[in-house]
Design an enzyme around this catalytic site. Structure first.
Site, short mmCIF file in Angstrom:
data_model
loop_
_atom_site.label_atom_id
_atom_site.label_comp_id
_atom_site.label_asym_id
_atom_site.label_seq_id
_atom_site.Cartn_x
_atom_site.Cartn_y
_atom_site.Cartn_z
N GLY A 113 1.00 -1.82 0.01
CA GLY A 113 0.21 -0.38 -0.25
C GLY A 113 0.56 1.52 0.36
O GLY A 113 1.76 1.33 -0.24
N CYS A 151 2.10 3.04 2.50
CA CYS A 151 2.57 3.39 3.40
C CYS A 151 4.67 3.26 2.69
O CYS A 151 5.34 3.25 3.57
CB CYS A 151 2.10 2.40 4.76
SG CYS A 151 3.42 1.35 6.50
N HIS A 204 21.30 0.57 32.70
CA HIS A 204 21.96 1.57 32.37
C HIS A 204 23.12 1.29 31.42
O HIS A 204 23.54 0.62 31.88
CB HIS A 204 22.76 2.80 33.79
CG HIS A 204 23.53 3.71 33.84
ND1 HIS A 204 22.83 5.15 33.87
CD2 HIS A 204 24.44 3.39 34.32
CE1 HIS A 204 23.43 5.51 33.08
NE2 HIS A 204 24.72 5.01 34.42
#
Ligand code: NAI
Length: 469
Positions: free
Chosen positions: A41, A43, A448
């Site tokens: 499509g 997209c 972290h």
């Protein structure tokens, strides 16, 4: 007698192709009629994917030009090979569309390349779809029809598009030279994203937006930060302004602006990005009696069934934001409901992302909406400036903002502007889908150093518990 499919889908974009695969996985016989030569499509072929390819390439160009030296990487100033950049983009599309085609084969989905239209009901209760291909017109029969034809760009009356000087998003993804001055009409998703690509490669870009308050459904703090950043990158934005007329001359185009800015702009390219409308022309909706709402969208019930039994619709054709991920989820839910399962799309939890630099992503209520609804809330914010990972990446523009219920800590909305906001928002969507609270985030360990720590810190900040805030 010809085969009667369990399901015929018109449209092979994110809604249609995903519904086809899921329905086939669950045992249905499926035929898809798609008018493009490739699946995926708008997209995949001329929207989300090619624009992201160009956004990434042009961002790398800026990095090489403006940022490498700061990392101690000394290179000659980069020069642009636009045709290679475009070829890379095309290669990505080709690979991905072929990937979907192979999934169709694997799942034994019949693909017809042509235009589909609802035909008259056949005797025996099945429905008919007329598929017009290059060579013939054939009628196929199915127990159900799913309409998934997506949307088309809206035109502005008096501003005829020629696909070259004046065009829409798909044209701006194909420019064969960097425009000198690109004027973008409409400062929504497409306007700001494609309007970001070309200044990075050397264009002057002016965005002309009718509304005074741009991106009205985005949290205002995020919009303000985003527009400030885009202006700093060189984009000129005229909000509260319309294009009242256009003249084509030998030298280029002259646009007459009206509203907050009253002047004439000369440019060589115009991109019209003023929204999209459902693609329903030629589908045979009138003849088959499928009802539309007052905005031109197809009316469906909770099972995506239209007012005509066994005719269904999903994606940009129906209510809700015109987003590929919304259409994909509807495709899955539709197929699983057909198989007797009971899933549902949560329309309160559709993430929105603007893939600019910095990216902006959001989920749930904005602060303005909570105020309007008189819903009590607390706010927590964390700037990427204070994030070790963002510092290491040299990408500190932006923040995370979390809105939560002051009593229970339940998260009501999350708004992120900054590096990889498009990825970071998923954690917020997940926690909200589970009705999670600040406490849940506090008890979830975040690696972290990562950008995702900013989400945890912002959440904790709403209750004065942030460590680094
Ligand atoms: P949009 O609805 O996002 O923005 C259109 C903008 O044009 C609005 O701000 C509107 O006020 C303005 N406008 C309308 N008429 C105007 C006029 N005559 N003059 C000046 N401004 C005018 O639509 P857009 O950007 O065309 O995108 C179309 C659809 O595609 C959207 O529904 C969007 O959800 C989707 N999309 C999503 C993306 C994403 O998720 N990142 C990226 C690109 C598109």
């Amino acid at each position: 007698m010809s085969e009667i499919y369990d399901l015929i889908i018109i449209g092979g974009g994110p809604g249609g192709y995903v519904a086809a695969i899921r329905a086939a996985q669950l045992g249905s016989t499926v035929a898809v009629i798609e008018k493009r030569k490739a699946l995926g499509g708008t997209c995949l072929n001329e929207g989300c994917i090619p624009s992201k390819a160009l956004l990434d390439s042009s961002e790398l160009f800026v990095q090489a030009r403006d940022k490498f030296a700061g990392h101690g990487i000394l290179v000659e100033p980069p020069s642009l090979d636009l045709s290679k950049m475009m070829k890379r983009k095309q290669d990505i599309i080709t690979r991905l569309t072929r990937g979907i085609a192979s999934l169709f084969k694997k799942n034994q989905i019949t693909l017809i390349t042509g235009t589909g239209r609802i035909g008259s009901p056949a005797t025996g209760g099945s429905l008919q779809v007329v598929a017009t291909t290059d060579s013939n017109e054939q009628i196929i029969q199915g127990k159900r029809i799913l309409l998934a034809t997506g949307s088309v760009a809206i035109d502005i009356p008096g501003l005829p598009q020629d696909g070259n000087q004046v065009g829409q998003a798909r044209d701006a993804l194909e420019y064969n030279a960097v425009p000198e001055h690109l004027v973008v009409i409409g400062g929504g998703y497409i306007g700001l994203e494609l309007g970001s690509v070309w200044p990075r490669l050397g264009s002057k870009v002016t965005v002309v937006e009718m509304l005074e308050e741009m991106l009205p459904s985005t949290d205002k703090e995020v919009t303000t930060a985003l527009l400030k950043s885009l202006k700093k990158q060189g984009m000129t934005i005229h909000a509260g302004t319309k294009v009242a007329g256009m003249e084509k001359t030998e030298q280029g185009i002259i646009l007459k602006l009206e509203g907050k800015i009253e002047e004439s702009l000369s440019c060589d390219k115009v991109l019209v990005a003023v929204g999209r409308k459902p693609c329903i022309e030629g589908l045979g909706l009138d003849e088959s009696g499928v009802s539309l709402d007052e905005t031109g969208r197809i009316v469906v019930d909770n099972n995506y069934q239209t007012n005509v039994p066994n005719i269904f619709a999903i994606g940009d054709l129906i209510h809700g934001p015109m987003l590929a991920h919304k259409a994909m989820d509807e495709g899955v839910v539709f197929a699983e409901q057909l198989a007797g399962e009971n899933p549902a799309v949560d329309y309160n939890l559709i993430p929105g992302v603007v893939y600019t630099h910095p990216e902006a992503a959001s989920i749930g209520a904005t602060e303005e909406q909570l105020k309007e609804q008189e819903t009590p809330y607390k706010v927590g914010r964390f700037p990427f400036m204070a994030s070790g990972r963002a510092r290491a990446m040299d990408n500190v523009d932006g923040f995370v903002k979390v809105l939560a219920n002051p009593e229970s800590g339940r998260i009501l909305g999350v708004h992120i502007i900054g590096p990889f906001a498009s990825e970071l928002i998923s954690e917020a969507v997940t926690i909200m889908a589970f009705d999670g609270s600040i406490e849940d985030i506090a008890l979830t360990m975040h690696a972290h150093p990562t950008l995702s720590e900013a989400f945890k810190e912002a959440a904790l900040g709403a209750f004065g518990k942030a460590v680094h805030g």
